[in-house]
Scaffold this motif. Structure first.
Motif, PDB file in Angstrom:
ATOM      1  N   TRP A 150       0.721   4.141   6.553  1.00  0.00           N
ATOM      2  CA  TRP A 150       1.730   3.249   6.490  1.00  0.00           C
ATOM      3  C   TRP A 150       1.282   1.921   6.951  1.00  0.00           C
ATOM      4  O   TRP A 150       1.084   0.826   7.011  1.00  0.00           O
ATOM      5  N   ASP A 151       1.104   2.027   7.926  1.00  0.00           N
ATOM      6  CA  ASP A 151       0.588   1.667   9.038  1.00  0.00           C
ATOM      7  C   ASP A 151      -0.877   0.396   8.740  1.00  0.00           C
ATOM      8  O   ASP A 151      -0.903  -0.768   8.846  1.00  0.00           O
ATOM      9  N   ASP A 152      -1.647   1.484   8.237  1.00  0.00           N
ATOM     10  CA  ASP A 152      -2.837   0.603   7.738  1.00  0.00           C
ATOM     11  C   ASP A 152      -2.390  -0.088   6.265  1.00  0.00           C
ATOM     12  O   ASP A 152      -3.084  -1.174   5.951  1.00  0.00           O
ATOM     13  N   LEU A 153      -2.271   0.449   5.581  1.00  0.00           N
ATOM     14  CA  LEU A 153      -1.229  -0.187   4.310  1.00  0.00           C
ATOM     15  C   LEU A 153      -0.843  -1.759   4.503  1.00  0.00           C
ATOM     16  O   LEU A 153      -1.185  -2.585   3.957  1.00  0.00           O
ATOM     17  N   THR A 154      -0.174  -1.193   5.189  1.00  0.00           N
ATOM     18  CA  THR A 154       0.530  -2.773   5.134  1.00  0.00           C
ATOM     19  C   THR A 154       0.136  -3.773   6.370  1.00  0.00           C
ATOM     20  O   THR A 154       0.266  -5.466   6.139  1.00  0.00           O
ATOM     21  N   GLY A 155      -0.958  -3.266   7.556  1.00  0.00           N
ATOM     22  CA  GLY A 155      -2.009  -3.913   8.068  1.00  0.00           C
ATOM     23  C   GLY A 155      -2.591  -4.176   6.898  1.00  0.00           C
ATOM     24  O   GLY A 155      -2.885  -5.921   7.101  1.00  0.00           O
ATOM     25  N   LYS A 156      -3.199  -3.958   6.584  1.00  0.00           N
ATOM     26  CA  LYS A 156      -4.151  -4.812   5.412  1.00  0.00           C
ATOM     27  C   LYS A 156      -3.377  -5.698   4.540  1.00  0.00           C
ATOM     28  O   LYS A 156      -3.683  -6.727   3.912  1.00  0.00           O
ATOM     29  N   PHE A 157      -2.069  -5.650   3.903  1.00  0.00           N
ATOM     30  CA  PHE A 157      -0.807  -6.277   3.236  1.00  0.00           C
ATOM     31  C   PHE A 157      -1.161  -7.551   4.048  1.00  0.00           C
ATOM     32  O   PHE A 157      -1.460  -8.660   3.341  1.00  0.00           O
ATOM     33  N   ARG A 158      -0.230  -7.487   5.833  1.00  0.00           N
ATOM     34  CA  ARG A 158      -0.079  -8.841   6.272  1.00  0.00           C
ATOM     35  C   ARG A 158      -1.591 -10.019   5.977  1.00  0.00           C
ATOM     36  O   ARG A 158      -1.693 -11.312   6.226  1.00  0.00           O
ATOM     37  N   ASP A 159      -3.157  -9.216   6.638  1.00  0.00           N
ATOM     38  CA  ASP A 159      -4.490  -9.879   5.830  1.00  0.00           C
ATOM     39  C   ASP A 159      -4.635 -10.099   5.104  1.00  0.00           C
ATOM     40  O   ASP A 159      -5.147 -11.364   4.641  1.00  0.00           O
ATOM     41  N   CYS A 160      -3.976  -9.987   4.429  1.00  0.00           N
ATOM     42  CA  CYS A 160      -4.198  -9.835   2.627  1.00  0.00           C
ATOM     43  C   CYS A 160      -3.504 -11.931   2.379  1.00  0.00           C
ATOM     44  O   CYS A 160      -3.527 -12.392   2.072  1.00  0.00           O
TER      45      CYS A 160
END
Length: 198
Positions: A150-160
């Motif tokens: 989940w941390d990986d996914l939210t990190g990617k979303f924040r970047d995008c």
């Protein structure tokens, strides 16, 4: 296919064919004793057909860098996991990354696997003091065999989402997505993202 083999998520904002090599480079970078400033040469062994879409070997723009194996490996070794910010024209023109990418040697090797889903990458970083560091990856992070946290996914979303949505709204969106299975409908979520470009 959603259940088996499962959903794959493209973690890095560059051609998927680079992702195994990026993960291998990150493993090398994290190895005790590795010093990127001492890298003399990088040998990158790849499954056949990996380089088919990777047409830029000396990129000068962010778009070209997304299709440059040499750049993606060099920036991963230098700076860690590549984000959208790694693919600006200014970052690509940096002398440090340009110097390192020129020392990346690509070797496509057997066996040939089912392109583009199957494949492998092995990196060997040779230092000027005689040390060598290597890692091999066959399933990149985000593959159903290596699902993202989940941390990986939210990190990617924040970047995008950075620069598109206000910070507080980014956090609200992630909060709703985290419990979307409990929501009667997604109108609240659409309300948060629907006017993102207005």
């Amino acid at each position: 296919e959603i259940v088996e083999p499962g959903i794959g998520v493209k973690l890095y904002p560059c051609c998927y064919a680079t992702h195994r090599a990026i993960d291998a480079a990150l493993e090398v970078r994290a190895t005790a004793g590795f010093d990127v400033d001492k890298v003399e040469r990088v040998e990158l062994y790849l499954s056949k057909m990996t380089m088919l879409p990777l047409i830029d070997h000396a990129p000068s723009t962010g778009l070209e860098a997304k299709f440059s194996m040499e750049y993606c490996v060099a920036t991963a070794l230098l700076h860690g996991p590549p984000s959208l910010g790694a693919f600006t024209d200014a970052k690509v023109a940096g002398p440090e990354v340009q110097s390192l990418l020129s020392r990346v040697e690509l070797i496509e090797d057997v066996p040939e696997l089912a392109y583009p889903i199957e494949g492998w990458a092995r990196i060997v970083a040779l230092l000027d003091d005689g040390q060598s560091f290597e890692a091999e990856v066959d399933a990149p992070r985000g593959d159903p065999k290596r699902p993202l946290s989940w941390d990986d996914l939210t990190g990617k979303f924040r970047d995008c989402a950075d620069g598109v949505l206000p910070t507080d709204r980014i956090e609200d969106v992630m909060s709703l997505v985290g419990r979307v299975d409990e929501m009667p409908d997604i109108s609240a979520l659409i309300g948060l993202v629907g006017d993102a470009r207005t």
